[in-house]
Design a protein around this motif. Structure first.
Motif, PDB file in Angstrom:
ATOM      1  N   GLY A 251     -28.683  24.161 -17.554  1.00 13.45           N
ATOM      2  CA  GLY A 251     -27.321  23.734 -17.801  1.00 13.45           C
ATOM      3  C   GLY A 251     -26.740  23.005 -16.573  1.00 13.45           C
TER       4      GLY A 251
ATOM      5  N   ASN B  44     -25.421  17.244 -12.620  1.00 13.70           N
ATOM      6  CA  ASN B  44     -25.103  15.948 -13.224  1.00 13.70           C
ATOM      7  C   ASN B  44     -24.016  15.223 -12.428  1.00 13.70           C
ATOM      8  OD1 ASN B  44     -22.558  16.942 -14.090  1.00 13.70           O
ATOM      9  ND2 ASN B  44     -23.402  17.611 -16.058  1.00 13.70           N
TER      10      ASN B  44
ATOM     11  N   HIS C 189     -32.038  22.780 -21.175  1.00 12.34           N
ATOM     12  CA  HIS C 189     -30.765  23.202 -20.581  1.00 12.34           C
ATOM     13  C   HIS C 189     -30.746  24.691 -20.272  1.00 12.34           C
ATOM     14  CE1 HIS C 189     -28.658  25.097 -24.134  1.00 12.34           C
ATOM     15  NE2 HIS C 189     -29.699  24.535 -24.695  1.00 12.34           N
TER      16      HIS C 189
HETATM   17 FE1  SF4 Z   1     -26.489  18.905 -19.193  1.00 14.29          FE
HETATM   18 FE2  SF4 Z   1     -29.070  18.675 -19.836  1.00 14.29          FE
HETATM   19 FE3  SF4 Z   1     -27.615  16.535 -19.282  1.00 14.29          FE
HETATM   20 FE4  SF4 Z   1     -28.228  18.262 -17.311  1.00 14.29          FE
HETATM   21  S1  SF4 Z   1     -29.654  16.992 -18.450  1.00 14.29           S
HETATM   22  S2  SF4 Z   1     -26.283  17.245 -17.696  1.00 14.29           S
HETATM   23  S3  SF4 Z   1     -28.205  20.175 -18.493  1.00 14.29           S
HETATM   24  S4  SF4 Z   1     -27.262  17.947 -21.002  1.00 14.29           S
END
Ligand code: SF4
Ligand code: SAM
Length: 333
Positions: A71, A100, A329
């Protein structure tokens, strides 16, 4: 200290990735399931005390570096307290974070003071409409500011870019220029069949070879770097003849890193994954919550790690690679 985490292929684990939440403020289409309403209950997620206990046990067994992931790890409140506690564990030489970047700028000072040493920021497009298409939200400028903030705060910053054919492969050169102009490391990752929506197929994998050809054609030859500290590193690193940045390529599909893998993973719900592709993994949380002593947990970990499977390389050899719906995630990449 010699690591006690050795498997039957002779691989030694020195790094542990801990996912601190399955929740996320993005909905990347190559990661999150579309129907993602089923978040784990708080009681199913490891508490900070449980994470610190496991991290200490792993450190006793020879783990030297810990990466916090999700996540999105920064949606978990007071993450700096966890980082601070882990930084005090004897034997831990570095703590990294994979994020992110949306919430990073606001938290970077606390995290760095708490003992964070490095941060990998994921960014797949510089174009706001494409960023929104791939992540489900807007915010490309916020992520770029976070990258600069983290760098200014003295953290070792790398970018992670998943390249998917027909989606963002036309931006590879822009990412390489971003690395060259700013002196950053950008690591290009081949798309893996760990997506929550089951969209993965071989045709979408833009290979490391194709990426390097594209960069060489547009920016001139890049030069392979030798691994200076002899630590296994999934990214193959290249430098520019005329610039400061570094480019890394993580060819998870076309040249998997399995033979040199030095990692173990703990999912947000407390499962031990000795390999990224192990599913469902081993119930470390259950053992811990049943009242096991540190010694019992240690034995369980050593035994599990000794049985680490060969990895994605075996699925490639046997042509059995397909979307696994092994949810990235909850694992954390
Ligand atoms: Fe969220 Fe997966 Fe995107 Fe990372 S890669 S920001 S865990 S949705
Ligand atoms: N939310 C954080 C982030 O996005 O950086 C941490 C968790 S995310 C699961 C960790 C890394 O896995 C990110 O760099 C992301 O791009 C990568 N990732 C997710 N799904 C992937 C997939 N199917 N193939 C390759 N990389 C993937």
């Amino acid at each position: 200290m010699a690591s006690k985490l050795v498997d039957k292929y002779g691989r030694i684990a020195k790094k542990l990735r801990i996912s601190v939440t399955d929740r996320c403020n993005m909905r990347c289409i190559y990661c999150m399931p579309t129907n993602n309403a089923d978040w784990l209950d708080d009681s199913q997620v490891l508490s900070f005390n449980e994470i610190v206990r496991l991290a200490s046990i792993f450190a006793d067994l020879g783990i030297e570096k810990i990466r916090i992931t999700g996540g999105e790890p920064l949606v978990r409140p007071s993450l700096e307290n966890l980082i601070n506690s882990i930084s005090m564990i004897p034997g831990i030489k570095g703590i990294g974070l994979t994020t992110n970047g949306l919430l990073l700028a606001d938290q970077v000072k606390q995290l760095s003071s708490a003992g964070l040493s490095s941060v990998n920021v994921s960014l797949d497009s510089f174009k706001e409409d494409r960023f929104k298409m791939m992540t489900g939200v807007k915010g490309v400028n916020k992520v770029i500011s976070s990258i600069h903030n983290a760098n200014d705060a003295g953290l070792d910053v790398k970018l992670n870019t998943v390249v998917i054919r027909g989606w963002n492969d036309d931006e590879i050169v822009d990412f390489a220029l971003f690395a060259r102009d700013n002196g950053f490391t950008v690591r290009f990752i081949e798309f893996m069949p760990l997506d929550g929506t089951g969209i993965w197929k071989h045709d979408l994998v833009f290979s490391k070879k194709e990426m390097i050809e594209r960069i060489n054609l547009n920016l001139g030859e890049i030069v392979k770097l030798h691994n200076i500290d002899n630590q296994p590193e999934p990214a193959m690193l290249y430098s520019f003849i005329d610039g400061k940045g570094i480019l890394g390529f993580i060819p998870s599909i076309t040249e998997p890193f399995c033979g040199n893998c030095d990692r173990a993973r703990i999912t947000s719900d407390g499962r031990l994954l000795t390999c990224l592709f192990e599913n469902p993994g081993r119930d470390l949380k259950g053992i811990m919550r049943s009242g096991a002593t540190d010694e019992v947990i240690e034995r369980y970990i050593v035994d599990s790690m000794s049985n680490k499977p060969e990895g994605i390389i075996k699925m490639i050899k046997t042509k059995s690679l397909k979307p696994t719906l092994n949810l990235m995630h909850t694992i954390g990449g």
